[in-house]
Design a protein around this motif. Sequence first.
Motif, mmCIF file in Angstrom:
data_model
loop_
_atom_site.group_PDB
_atom_site.id
_atom_site.type_symbol
_atom_site.label_atom_id
_atom_site.label_comp_id
_atom_site.label_asym_id
_atom_site.label_seq_id
_atom_site.Cartn_x
_atom_site.Cartn_y
_atom_site.Cartn_z
ATOM 1 N N ASP A 123 53.195 50.756 17.560
ATOM 2 C CA ASP A 123 53.782 49.570 18.176
ATOM 3 C C ASP A 123 55.154 49.908 18.753
ATOM 4 O O ASP A 123 55.839 50.824 18.286
ATOM 5 C CB ASP A 123 53.968 48.448 17.146
ATOM 6 N N LEU A 124 55.561 49.130 19.727
ATOM 7 C CA LEU A 124 56.922 49.155 20.240
ATOM 8 C C LEU A 124 57.453 47.725 20.259
ATOM 9 O O LEU A 124 56.705 46.768 20.034
ATOM 10 C CB LEU A 124 56.974 49.738 21.649
ATOM 11 N N ALA A 125 58.740 47.579 20.536
ATOM 12 C CA ALA A 125 59.342 46.259 20.741
ATOM 13 C C ALA A 125 59.675 46.109 22.220
ATOM 14 O O ALA A 125 60.269 47.008 22.820
ATOM 15 C CB ALA A 125 60.594 46.101 19.896
ATOM 16 N N ARG A 126 59.273 44.991 22.796
ATOM 17 C CA ARG A 126 59.562 44.695 24.194
ATOM 18 C C ARG A 126 60.674 43.657 24.256
ATOM 19 O O ARG A 126 60.555 42.568 23.685
ATOM 20 C CB ARG A 126 58.313 44.192 24.911
ATOM 21 N N LEU A 127 61.747 44.001 24.932
ATOM 22 C CA LEU A 127 62.933 43.147 25.000
ATOM 23 C C LEU A 127 63.098 42.628 26.417
ATOM 24 O O LEU A 127 62.958 43.382 27.378
ATOM 25 C CB LEU A 127 64.157 43.971 24.580
ATOM 26 N N THR A 128 63.405 41.349 26.528
ATOM 27 C CA THR A 128 63.683 40.746 27.828
ATOM 28 C C THR A 128 65.084 40.157 27.797
ATOM 29 O O THR A 128 65.434 39.406 26.886
ATOM 30 C CB THR A 128 62.663 39.639 28.165
ATOM 31 N N THR A 129 65.896 40.528 28.783
ATOM 32 C CA THR A 129 67.266 40.032 28.852
ATOM 33 C C THR A 129 67.303 38.669 29.529
ATOM 34 O O THR A 129 66.303 38.187 30.070
ATOM 35 C CB THR A 129 68.152 41.009 29.641
ATOM 36 N N ALA A 130 68.478 38.062 29.526
ATOM 37 C CA ALA A 130 68.651 36.760 30.178
ATOM 38 C C ALA A 130 68.427 36.853 31.684
ATOM 39 O O ALA A 130 68.099 35.856 32.331
ATOM 40 C CB ALA A 130 70.050 36.224 29.891
ATOM 41 N N GLN A 131 68.594 38.072 32.242
ATOM 42 C CA GLN A 131 68.386 38.282 33.679
ATOM 43 C C GLN A 131 66.936 38.631 34.001
ATOM 44 O O GLN A 131 66.592 38.898 35.157
ATOM 45 C CB GLN A 131 69.305 39.407 34.186
ATOM 46 N N GLY A 132 66.080 38.673 32.970
ATOM 47 C CA GLY A 132 64.674 38.958 33.199
ATOM 48 C C GLY A 132 64.316 40.427 33.190
ATOM 49 O O GLY A 132 63.160 40.792 33.460
ATOM 50 N N GLU A 133 65.262 41.311 32.874
ATOM 51 C CA GLU A 133 64.973 42.743 32.812
ATOM 52 C C GLU A 133 64.215 43.058 31.522
ATOM 53 O O GLU A 133 64.552 42.530 30.455
ATOM 54 C CB GLU A 133 66.262 43.560 32.856
ATOM 55 N N THR A 134 63.221 43.910 31.605
ATOM 56 C CA THR A 134 62.461 44.326 30.437
ATOM 57 C C THR A 134 62.898 45.712 29.982
ATOM 58 O O THR A 134 63.009 46.637 30.796
ATOM 59 C CB THR A 134 60.940 44.359 30.743
ATOM 60 N N ARG A 135 63.164 45.841 28.684
ATOM 61 C CA ARG A 135 63.468 47.132 28.059
ATOM 62 C C ARG A 135 62.558 47.286 26.843
ATOM 63 O O ARG A 135 62.139 46.292 26.238
ATOM 64 C CB ARG A 135 64.925 47.214 27.599
ATOM 65 N N TRP A 136 62.262 48.531 26.495
ATOM 66 C CA TRP A 136 61.462 48.826 25.317
ATOM 67 C C TRP A 136 62.311 49.576 24.306
ATOM 68 O O TRP A 136 63.175 50.373 24.675
ATOM 69 C CB TRP A 136 60.277 49.709 25.714
ATOM 70 N N PHE A 137 62.075 49.325 23.031
ATOM 71 C CA PHE A 137 62.717 50.175 22.015
ATOM 72 C C PHE A 137 61.720 50.478 20.908
ATOM 73 O O PHE A 137 60.765 49.742 20.679
ATOM 74 C CB PHE A 137 64.022 49.576 21.493
ATOM 75 N N GLY A 138 61.976 51.594 20.245
ATOM 76 C CA GLY A 138 61.047 52.064 19.238
ATOM 77 C C GLY A 138 61.526 51.902 17.823
ATOM 78 O O GLY A 138 60.715 51.787 16.896
ATOM 79 N N ALA A 139 62.844 51.919 17.608
ATOM 80 C CA ALA A 139 63.373 51.911 16.247
ATOM 81 C C ALA A 139 63.975 50.557 15.889
ATOM 82 O O ALA A 139 63.276 49.664 15.423
ATOM 83 C CB ALA A 139 64.382 53.040 16.073
ATOM 84 N N VAL A 140 65.276 50.390 16.101
ATOM 85 C CA VAL A 140 65.988 49.201 15.620
ATOM 86 C C VAL A 140 66.945 48.692 16.691
ATOM 87 O O VAL A 140 67.603 49.481 17.382
ATOM 88 C CB VAL A 140 66.772 49.525 14.329
ATOM 89 N N LEU A 141 67.031 47.381 16.788
ATOM 90 C CA LEU A 141 68.041 46.730 17.617
ATOM 91 C C LEU A 141 69.113 46.143 16.708
ATOM 92 O O LEU A 141 68.790 45.466 15.726
ATOM 93 C CB LEU A 141 67.412 45.629 18.468
#
Length: 295
Positions: A123-141
């Motif tokens: 699994d990964l984590a999919r992050l969306t910012t307030a501007q609508g940009e998508t980023r992925w992370f694998g460990a911890v935010l």
Amino acid sequence: MEIAVLLNPSAGRGRHAGAAKAALARLEAAASIRVLSAGTREEAEKAGKAAVADGVGALVALGGDGTVHLALQAVAGTSTPLGIVPVGTGNDMATCFGLPTDPVAAAGVLAEALKANRHKTFDLARLTTAQGETRWFGAVLAAGFDAIVNERGNSMRWPKGPRRYDIAIVVELARLRPRAYTAVVDGKRLGFEAVLLAIGNCTSYGGGMKICPDADPHDGLLDVVWAEPISRATLMRIKPRVYAGTHIDHPKVRQLRVESIELDAEGIVCYADGERIAPLPITVTAARDALRLLA
């Protein structure tokens, strides 16, 4: 098969240059190598995405967690597998995904996986910012005290190196105060105060700090861990327990397991996999089996 290698020569402050060279040679014995050249992080991410679009058989991150994070932006949600050769300072993602932390040994695992056309999904984590940009992370935010310290340290021009983060910790401890968070957790709205907050797809960050000790990158969930308002002295007593994951037993520490969370707080810039992402608000969603990993 041709594979692309996203190489960060400064990873681990350059202390593993010899091991990185040996690991690269090990990979060259198993496949045709295209080393991606980039002068900046933005260029590295762009080069990784271009290589995946070009149809390489795999993308290998030869560096630390920051290099892996850049590679994730290219391979997440695609059929292109990722390889990790850890030569960074923390290497939390290699540990999380069950890879050797020795670079040459990790390269050997990748070489065998390439020959056998073998991969595992995570699994990964999919992050969306307030501007609508998508980023992925694998460990911890991080979106609490640790993120605030990172932001302070990154803004300091002196001293150079890790010493500035020690100073940033002292400065931010003196300014420690609870932050008011609002969250929508799987559709349920919450409001709470916290001094420390993390969202984990994996257990650890910062080189083995098990901030989300129960996180599992196979369960389709994210672990949200936070510390309620506590004193400076209590925070400093709790922090060493993070390496063993026993901080979770403290009565002021809370934990939730979620599929999705919308998070907001004033004046906080979040960091994921050690990389600066964006100011809150953000939305983070668990993405099941979004990563194919050579292992």
